[in-house]
Write an enzyme that holds these catalytic residues in place. Structure first.
Site: not given
Ligand code: DGY
Length: 322
Positions: A241, A270, A288
């Protein structure tokens, strides 16, 4: 007749499951090619029994309270649940389900791909070639860093971190360091991995790959001080993240050559990028893409559908986080 709101268009696999198990359900799918705002979700989901959301939707306390008591389940199209007010969901008796496991391989592929792309200058090389600047092989042309046998530091010893560690250990003979609260005997026996404190891992790794969830404790885990501990030849990879990294501090470290480069799939604000990030050559930036395979996204959709079906038919869903 249950009402279901899906906040972004999803693969047919998910809709087919919902329609066959809940033939009378009214299913509304966001018709726009953009995320809904907080107010739009509240308006569209008012009266909904189930919400299928994404990691970009702010499923916060206000939203859950506005949709309670009708709302019974939130199924998020993600493994990360940092955008959902879990404590409020628990208090209101709203089940929250996520999609672990099915995106492990896909996300690990992107992390490994970013390591290779950064170290071997693959994106830069593609640009140079397309621009007609490849004038022929030369001993000094576009040398990068080798990956084979380099030390890989994994921050967060969950499923995705382990798959990355396996790939790098078995595929590239990389010694593995891992940072986790508790020792992992499976990592140590299967991968000869060594548990390390964060500072030690940062100082010894040639690649630092982030795989921890975003929590108040991990926000800005990689800040200016952490970046300063990394080797000047090391690369930072983030497929977890964005806010785990202080992105402005990263831009400064990359600009000053304090680390060799970074491969990012996620961003602090983001989809916005920190000022200066896109202008740097020693960074590979992806939009992403971690779970973005046909296989993973179909299965994530099916898992969300199964979670909704389970809760709305009075059963316990398989992957409940609240
Ligand atoms: C998640 O599932 O948390 C991922 O970041 C999705 O791509």
């Amino acid at each position: 007749m249950p009402d279901i709101l899906i906040t972004r268009a999803v693969p047919d696999a998910a809709l087919a499951l919902l329609r066959s198990a809940l033939p009378d359900a009214k299913i509304a799918v966001n018709p726009h090619d953009r995320n809904l705002s907080h107010a739009e979700i509240v308006a569209a989901a008012s009266g909904a029994d189930a919400l299928i959301c994404t990691l970009a939707d702010p499923v916060d306390e206000n939203l859950l309270r506005a949709l309670s008591p009708k709302l019974r389940v939130v199924a998020t199209y993600a493994v990360g649940v940092n955008n959902i007010a879990l404590a409020t969901a628990r208090e209101l008796g709203i089940a929250v389900c996520n999609t672990p496991d099915v995106l492990t391989d896909a996300t690990a592929e992107v992390a490994v791909g970013l390591m290779l792309a950064c170290a071997r200058r693959m994106v830069e090389g593609d640009t140079v070639t397309r621009q007609g600047k490849f004038s022929g092989w030369a001993p000094m042309f576009m040398r990068g860093h080798g990956v084979y046998g380099k030390t890989v530091g994994i921050v967060g010893a969950g499923r995705i971190g382990k798959r990355v560690a396996e790939t790098m250990r078995l595929g590239f003979s990389c010694p593995i360091l891992y940072h986790a609260r508790t020792a992992r005997s499976d990592w140590e026996s299967e991968l000869q991995a060594e548990q390390a404190g964060l500072d030690d891992l940062l100082a010894r790794s040639d690649f630092v790959s982030l795989h921890c969830p975003l929590t108040p404790q991990t926000k800005h885990l990689i800040d200016a001080a952490a970046l300063a501990r990394m080797k000047p030849t090391a690369f930072l990879i983030n497929t977890a993240r964005g806010p785990v990294v202080d992105e402005s501090a990263l831009v400064a470290a990359l600009r000053d050559g304090r680390i060799a480069g970074a491969g990012l799939d996620v961003y602090e604000q983001e989809p916005a990028l920190a000022p200066g990030l896109a202008a740097l050559e020693n960074v590979v930036l992806l939009p992403h893409l971690g779970s973005a395979t046909h296989e993973a996204r179909d299965e994530m959709g099916r898992m969300c559908a199964r979670a909704v079906i389970a809760v709305l038919t009075g059963q316990e869903p398989a992957h409940r986080v609240a």
